[in-house]
Design a protein around this motif. Structure first.
Motif, mmCIF file in Angstrom:
data_model
loop_
_atom_site.group_PDB
_atom_site.id
_atom_site.type_symbol
_atom_site.label_atom_id
_atom_site.label_comp_id
_atom_site.label_asym_id
_atom_site.label_seq_id
_atom_site.Cartn_x
_atom_site.Cartn_y
_atom_site.Cartn_z
ATOM 1 N N TRP A 102 0.763 -1.137 0.121
ATOM 2 C CA TRP A 102 -0.025 -0.050 -0.059
ATOM 3 C C TRP A 102 0.964 1.105 0.063
ATOM 4 O O TRP A 102 2.111 1.191 0.032
ATOM 5 C CB TRP A 102 -1.054 -0.037 1.237
ATOM 6 N N ALA A 103 0.348 2.490 -0.162
ATOM 7 C CA ALA A 103 1.223 3.765 -0.332
ATOM 8 C C ALA A 103 0.793 4.768 0.579
ATOM 9 O O ALA A 103 -0.048 5.772 0.096
ATOM 10 C CB ALA A 103 1.178 4.170 -1.710
ATOM 11 N N PRO A 104 0.860 4.709 1.725
ATOM 12 C CA PRO A 104 0.613 5.791 2.905
ATOM 13 C C PRO A 104 1.584 6.868 2.779
ATOM 14 O O PRO A 104 2.586 6.772 2.083
ATOM 15 C CB PRO A 104 0.775 4.962 4.226
ATOM 16 N N VAL A 136 9.075 0.341 -0.644
ATOM 17 C CA VAL A 136 9.139 0.687 -2.109
ATOM 18 C C VAL A 136 8.655 2.337 -2.002
ATOM 19 O O VAL A 136 7.735 2.560 -1.303
ATOM 20 C CB VAL A 136 7.827 0.162 -3.053
ATOM 21 N N VAL A 137 9.474 3.398 -2.572
ATOM 22 C CA VAL A 137 9.221 4.623 -2.461
ATOM 23 C C VAL A 137 8.249 4.710 -3.732
ATOM 24 O O VAL A 137 8.434 4.854 -5.010
ATOM 25 C CB VAL A 137 10.336 5.475 -2.737
ATOM 26 N N THR A 138 6.902 4.994 -3.186
ATOM 27 C CA THR A 138 5.795 5.005 -4.195
ATOM 28 C C THR A 138 5.550 6.252 -4.837
ATOM 29 O O THR A 138 4.896 6.374 -5.831
ATOM 30 C CB THR A 138 4.349 4.430 -3.635
ATOM 31 N N GLU A 139 5.899 7.158 -3.975
ATOM 32 C CA GLU A 139 6.096 8.653 -4.628
ATOM 33 C C GLU A 139 7.221 9.420 -4.293
ATOM 34 O O GLU A 139 7.629 9.488 -2.815
ATOM 35 C CB GLU A 139 4.833 9.411 -4.388
ATOM 36 N N ASN A 140 7.906 10.405 -4.895
ATOM 37 C CA ASN A 140 8.590 11.190 -4.494
ATOM 38 C C ASN A 140 9.054 12.120 -5.851
ATOM 39 O O ASN A 140 9.085 11.770 -6.811
ATOM 40 C CB ASN A 140 9.889 10.681 -4.184
ATOM 41 N N PHE A 190 5.493 -5.534 0.259
ATOM 42 C CA PHE A 190 6.307 -4.439 0.562
ATOM 43 C C PHE A 190 5.493 -3.203 1.341
ATOM 44 O O PHE A 190 4.270 -3.442 1.317
ATOM 45 C CB PHE A 190 6.764 -4.030 -1.052
ATOM 46 N N TYR A 191 6.217 -2.349 1.791
ATOM 47 C CA TYR A 191 5.639 -0.991 2.371
ATOM 48 C C TYR A 191 5.776 0.009 1.542
ATOM 49 O O TYR A 191 7.104 0.315 1.418
ATOM 50 C CB TYR A 191 6.020 -1.014 3.845
ATOM 51 N N GLY A 192 4.750 0.433 0.771
ATOM 52 C CA GLY A 192 5.070 1.816 -0.136
ATOM 53 C C GLY A 192 5.266 3.059 0.898
ATOM 54 O O GLY A 192 4.714 2.951 2.057
ATOM 55 N N CYS A 193 5.862 3.794 0.558
ATOM 56 C CA CYS A 193 5.867 5.287 1.225
ATOM 57 C C CYS A 193 6.171 6.440 0.220
ATOM 58 O O CYS A 193 6.775 6.207 -0.820
ATOM 59 C CB CYS A 193 6.929 5.418 2.335
ATOM 60 N N ASN A 194 5.212 7.546 0.304
ATOM 61 C CA ASN A 194 5.297 8.467 -0.362
ATOM 62 C C ASN A 194 6.117 9.680 0.177
ATOM 63 O O ASN A 194 5.634 10.147 1.438
ATOM 64 C CB ASN A 194 3.873 9.148 -0.800
#
Ligand code: GCO
Length: 479
Positions: free
Chosen positions: A226-228, A360-364, A302-306
């Motif tokens: 997911w992408a918190p 996983v860096v889901t946004e930057n 995976f643990y996503g992160c924005n």
């Protein structure tokens, strides 16, 4: 000091170099081919909600120009593209009858990506909630998790013979906290904390049911995450006290907002709300039924992160975290978000250590006010420098053994930035919204080299002074 001609980096050979976008922000075709309205279609109709009255009815017209956009992704050399599916495009009323034409768009998009050897990473929910279900209570409705699971099954049945990377929700902190608490995102509610957190609890149940649904129905072996977007920070100095204070700042849950890591991540990974949050929210904490956490806590791949920006933290005399004021003249984006590359290292480190999952860096990315120059190019040197600094900090995490699997630059295209309309440009590709002309920015050509070299080219002009960059004006250091 330059270490140019470096031929390798610490990035793993199979690192996923990607870029991201989201359905409402790029697709347009807001009512085409049977699509139903989303809460964002309705919210943008309301006067005064969106900068200059902008909306996503046309956006980047990606619904019609997806083949051209995939060709640009291929030209950049992306290994993966993170897209989101519009729930009301697939299920116009949110449940019941499937809109075949809507689902076929994603079928064609996935085929186009596969043909270009670009792995599709599918986000199931990136805020465009079906308006018909909003009228039935939205995320506050007890049935909302089931609605989401049924929608998930429709998408998984159609795409999972080619899609194996799934992201359930994008940023519940925002679509719940800002959409239901602050009210300046769709659906534009200003609810009391108890109700906001009850809606949040339903999204966590929705995440869990969706994860179960993916694993029960996917054709290809799925990877689910997911992408918190939680709070990311970095220590003001390298002292142990500042480092510890930084970590505790990233663990904190503040009673006055919803923008944190643990309130959302702990239920999903540990199957419980954090004690700090239960104390912070007190009587406003959601009603939890027995069995809820067994649904919410599902195995993740995976643990996503924005992660975009995060202020420096120093330890007060009692060790408690104190936010360091932004240094005078510090670099910032068009959004006025401070440029803090260290936050990507520390934020990834915190999440990896807490949740013991691959990251996983889901946004930057960087918002800019880019335009096409007289020479026909878009010289977004700030974005290149921004990305280079952040990716060097991410490489530091990898060097230290943190399992970082991928990075999705936000965004592939300039697009509709929610309440800010089209004011901010985040894309590697410039979009002329009147002509719909696409122009690869200098950063797109730069990113292609980064991908081709698997990160080695990040060192072409790295400086030893990366940390001076965020040194507060009062303490200019020279190394
Ligand atoms: C978010 C969303 C994106 C934004 C991007 C820039 O994080 O708010 O996931 O849709 O456009 O992050 O704000």
């Amino acid at each position: 000091m330059n270490d140019s001609n470096k031929t390798s980096s610490a990035y793993p050979k199979d690192f996923v170099w990607g870029a991201a976008a989201a359905s409402y922000q790029v697709e347009g075709a807001w009512d085409a081919d049977g699509k139903g309205p989303s809460v964002w279609d309705k919210f943008t109709e309301q006067k005064g909600k969106i900068w200059e009255g902008h909306h996503g009815r046309v956006a980047c017209d990606h619904y019609n120009r997806y083949a051209e956009d995939v060709a640009l992704m291929q030209q950049i050399g992306l290994k993966a593209y993170r897209l989101s599916v519009s729930w009301p495009r697939v299920l116009p009323t949110g449940t019941g009858k499937v809109n075949v034409k809507g689902l076929d768009f994603y079928d064609r998009l996935v085929d186009e990506l596969m043909a270009a050897s670009i792995a599709p990473w599918v986000t199931l929910f990136h805020w465009d909630f079906p308006y018909a279900l909003e009228l039935k209570g939205g995320w506050l409705a007890e049935d909302s998790p089931k609605w989401f699971a049924d929608y998930t099954k429709v998408v998984v049945d159609k795409l999972s013979d080619r899609v194996s990377n799934w992201i359930t929700l994008n940023e519940p902190q925002i679509f719940i906290g800002v959409g239901h608490g602050r009210g300046d995102h769709a659906p534009g509610m200003n609810l009391e904390t108890r109700k906001v957190l009850q809606a949040g609890h339903n999204t966590l149940l929705a995440h869990g049911l969706a994860a179960q649904t993916i694993r029960a129905n996917a054709v290809l072996q799925p990877k689910v995450g997911w992408a918190p977007v939680g709070a990311s920070h970095y220590p003001h100095t390298d002292s142990q006290a500042d480092r510890d204070a930084t970590m505790s700042a990233m663990e904190a849950v503040k009673s006055w907002d919803y923008w944190n890591n643990a309130w959302w991540g702990d239920p999903v990974v540990f199957g419980e709300y954090p004690q700090t949050g239960l104390e912070a929210y007190g009587d406003s904490a959601p009603k939890v039924k027995s069995g809820d956490f067994a649904i919410i806590k599902q195995p993740l791949d995976f643990y996503g992160c924005n992660i975009y920006s995060g202020p420096a933290i120093q330890a007060a005399p009692d060790g408690k975290p104190v936010r360091v004021p932004t240094a005078t003249g510090a670099a910032h984006s068009h959004f006025l978000w401070e440029v803090t590359p260290e936050a990507l290292y520390w934020g990834s480190k915190f999440l990896a250590e807490r949740y013991k999952l691959p990251i996983v860096v889901t946004e930057n990315g960087l918002s800019g006010n880019d335009w096409v120059s007289l020479d026909g190019r878009v010289h977004d040197s700030h974005r290149i420098d921004f990305l280079n600094r952040y990716l060097l900090c991410l490489e530091r995490a990898i060097k230290e053994g943190i399992d970082i699997r991928g990075y999705f630059q936000w965004s592939i295209l300039d697009n509709f930035e929610w309440g800010e309309g089209y004011k901010h440009r985040f894309g590697l590709v410039h979009v002329g919204y009147i002509t719909q002309k696409r122009t690869l920015k200098d950063s797109a050509y730069w990113y292609r080299k980064v991908i081709e070299s698997n990160g080695a080219s990040l060192h072409d002009f790295a400086s030893a002074h990366i940390h001076d960059y965020s040194a507060p004006a009062t303490t200019i250091t020279s190394k």
